[in-house]
Design a protein around this motif. Structure first.
Motif, short mmCIF file in Angstrom:
data_model
loop_
_atom_site.label_atom_id
_atom_site.label_comp_id
_atom_site.label_asym_id
_atom_site.label_seq_id
_atom_site.Cartn_x
_atom_site.Cartn_y
_atom_site.Cartn_z
N ARG A 120 1.35 4.18 -2.94
CA ARG A 120 1.18 5.77 -2.56
C ARG A 120 2.57 6.50 -2.84
NH1 ARG A 120 -0.69 3.84 2.22
NH2 ARG A 120 1.29 4.19 3.31
N GLU A 121 3.66 5.88 -2.52
CA GLU A 121 4.98 6.58 -2.77
C GLU A 121 5.22 6.54 -4.28
OE1 GLU A 121 6.48 8.41 -0.69
OE2 GLU A 121 5.33 7.81 1.14
N ASP A 123 3.82 9.55 -5.64
CA ASP A 123 4.61 10.73 -5.58
C ASP A 123 5.88 10.77 -6.35
OD1 ASP A 123 2.75 11.42 -3.31
OD2 ASP A 123 3.81 10.46 -1.86
N GLU A 136 0.74 -1.37 -0.20
CA GLU A 136 -0.04 0.00 -0.03
C GLU A 136 0.78 1.20 0.14
OE1 GLU A 136 -2.94 -0.08 3.22
OE2 GLU A 136 -3.81 -1.79 2.48
N ALA A 137 2.02 1.13 0.79
CA ALA A 137 2.90 2.38 0.86
C ALA A 137 3.58 2.39 -0.49
CB ALA A 137 3.86 2.19 1.99
#
Length: 140
Positions: free
Chosen positions: A61-62, A65, A57-58
Motif C-alpha cells: 500500500r505504501e 503511495d 501488505e502495508a
C-alpha cells in the motif's frame, strides 16, 4: 510496470489543473515542489518502517503511495517516465540492471556537471582598485 507508471503520470498531468478542493493532485501542485518532496519522503519512510516490521501488505500500500508521490514530483520537475527509463537503460548497459551506480561514478558525474556549469558561466568580474598617484610615488 512502466506502462502503469506512464498511465499514472498521464493521469497526474491531467489532474494537476483540477480544483484543489476535490483533487489531491491539484492540491499538491498548488502547494509546490517542497510540499511534494515532503510527501514523497514521508511515504518512503512509511515503506521502510513497514518493511522493517515485516508488514508486507502495508509495504504494498505504501509503495503505491510512494510511486504516486514520485510521479507527482516528476511532473512538477518536468521529468517524464521515459527520461527515467533511459537512465535505467544507461545504467544497465554499464553495470547490469540490479546494480546502482557507485558513489564514485555519481561524484564524477556531478563533478563533470559542475565543470560544465563553470565553463558556461561568464567570467568573474574583477574589482579594479584605482591607486592614488601619491601613494604610488611613496612606494617607489
Amino acid at each position: 510496470m512502466s506502462d502503469s507508471l506512464e498511465r499514472l503520470y498521464q493521469a497526474v498531468i491531467a489532474a494537476k489543473d483540477l480544483d484543489p478542493a476535490t483533487s489531491r493532485t491539484a492540491k499538491l501542485f498548488q502547494r509546490g515542489p517542497s510540499k511534494m518532496a515532503k510527501k514523497l519522503a514521508e511515504e518512503a519512510i512509511e515503506v521502510v518502517i513497514d518493511a522493517v516490521n515485516g508488514n508486507s501488505e502495508a509495504v504494498v500500500r505504501e509503495s503505491a503511495d510512494l510511486l504516486y508521490n514520485l510521479t507527482v514530483l516528476w511532473a512538477a520537475a518536468g521529468v517524464k517516465p521515459e527520461d527515467v527509463w533511459r537512465e535505467m537503460e544507461r545504467r544497465e548497459d554499464m553495470l547490469g540492471i540490479a546494480e546502482k551506480l557507485p558513489k564514485s561514478a555519481v561524484k564524477l558525474t556531478k563533478g563533470l556537471a559542475k565543470d560544465l556549469v563553470k565553463a558556461t558561466e561568464p567570467p568573474a568580474r574583477r574589482r579594479i582598485v584605482a591607486l592614488d598617484s601619491r601613494a604610488l610615488r611613496k612606494r617607489h
